[in-house]
Design a protein around this motif. Structure first.
Motif, short mmCIF file in Angstrom:
data_model
loop_
_atom_site.label_atom_id
_atom_site.label_comp_id
_atom_site.label_asym_id
_atom_site.label_seq_id
_atom_site.Cartn_x
_atom_site.Cartn_y
_atom_site.Cartn_z
N ASP A 107 0.76 -0.92 0.18
CA ASP A 107 0.08 0.02 -0.33
C ASP A 107 1.22 1.40 0.26
OD1 ASP A 107 -2.49 -1.29 0.31
OD2 ASP A 107 -2.52 -1.42 2.44
N LEU A 108 1.46 1.23 0.56
CA LEU A 108 3.14 2.40 -0.03
C LEU A 108 3.45 2.31 -0.61
CD1 LEU A 108 5.06 1.71 3.67
CD2 LEU A 108 2.91 3.38 4.11
N ASN A 109 3.44 1.50 -1.80
CA ASN A 109 4.28 1.87 -3.09
C ASN A 109 3.60 1.00 -4.29
OD1 ASN A 109 5.71 2.36 -5.49
ND2 ASN A 109 7.71 1.13 -4.50
N GLU A 110 1.84 1.67 -3.91
CA GLU A 110 1.73 1.24 -5.60
C GLU A 110 2.00 0.38 -6.91
OE1 GLU A 110 -2.27 2.97 -5.10
OE2 GLU A 110 -2.48 2.49 -2.61
N VAL A 111 2.78 1.03 -6.91
CA VAL A 111 3.30 1.11 -8.44
C VAL A 111 4.47 -0.25 -8.37
CG1 VAL A 111 3.43 3.46 -8.98
CG2 VAL A 111 5.28 2.35 -8.38
N GLU A 112 4.33 -1.02 -7.72
CA GLU A 112 5.45 -1.70 -7.96
C GLU A 112 4.61 -3.49 -7.01
OE1 GLU A 112 9.65 -0.30 -6.48
OE2 GLU A 112 8.96 -1.80 -5.36
#
Length: 218
Positions: A39-44
């Motif tokens: 949820d902190l880095n949704e692009v990964e």
């Protein structure tokens, strides 16, 4: 049914078994057994399989890397590698053994007992292949659920979830078991067709048989 003959059943069993084998083979090498996103880095998005781990980003795309060490893998992945390899080998042998046992194939001509034995052997191998596909997929699914609901992990830490390969593995394993069952059904149908017709023994049955034959002639 007119179209449900032994020959059709044999080819249906071979087709279903071959489809399950191809599905299991693809599942073995797909890196999408488990997926994870944060949820902190949704692009990964992270993906994990039996042989590779992959990272997908919108800028670069998907990048995969093989595991550095086999001994460093979790036990469920090590067992799954072995069982999926056994599944591929037994499934391939099942298809190869079934082909000369089919009716209409110019192999083992004049040897119905050999053809029957090959079909039975193919059914057993197909069952083994299906079970050794369902077992590792179910094992990885179980460990994924246990780790997902483990209260020892912080809530902010991302966790692995089911990937698409899990469902294709279940489908392939079930197809292999169904294909093996159809081989046994085809063998039973062939045995029934080769049974001599039973003659009626009671006088009433004989009388009815003569009456039907006379009516049919008329």
């Amino acid at each position: 049914m007119v179209f449900l003959t032994t020959k059709v059943m044999q080819r249906t069993a071979l087709f279903v078994t071959f489809g399950g084998l191809v599905t299991s083979l693809i599942t073995t090498f797909l890196p999408f057994w488990k997926t994870m996103n944060s949820d902190l880095n949704e692009v990964e998005n992270w993906f994990s399989g039996l042989w590779h781990t992959c990272l997908y980003t919108e800028e670069v795309g998907i990048q995969c890397k093989a595991y550095d060490s086999i001994m460093g893998l979790p036990m469920d992945l090590q067992v799954s590698r072995v069982l999926m390899s056994v599944s591929i080998v037994t499934g391939g042998l099942s298809v190869l053994a079934a082909f000369p046992g089919l009716e209409g194939v110019d192999m083992c001509v004049g040897q119905p007992s050999v053809k029957r034995l090959l079909l039975v052997f193919s059914g057993v191998l197909s069952w083994v292949s299906g079970l050794t596909t369902l077992a590792p997929v179910s094992l990885v699914a179980y460990t994924t659920v246990v780790e997902f609901w483990d209260e020892g992990f912080p809530d902010v830490m991302p966790r692995w979830e089911y990937g698409e390969a899990m469902f294709s593995g279940w489908f392939g394993g079930l197809a292999l078991i169904i294909g093996g069952t159809l081989f046994f059904v085809a063998v039973c149908m062939g045995d029934y067709e080769q049974m001599p017709p039973s003659e009626p023994r009671s006088p009433q049955a004989k009388h009815r048989t003569r009456h039907y034959q006379k009516t049919e002639v008329l």
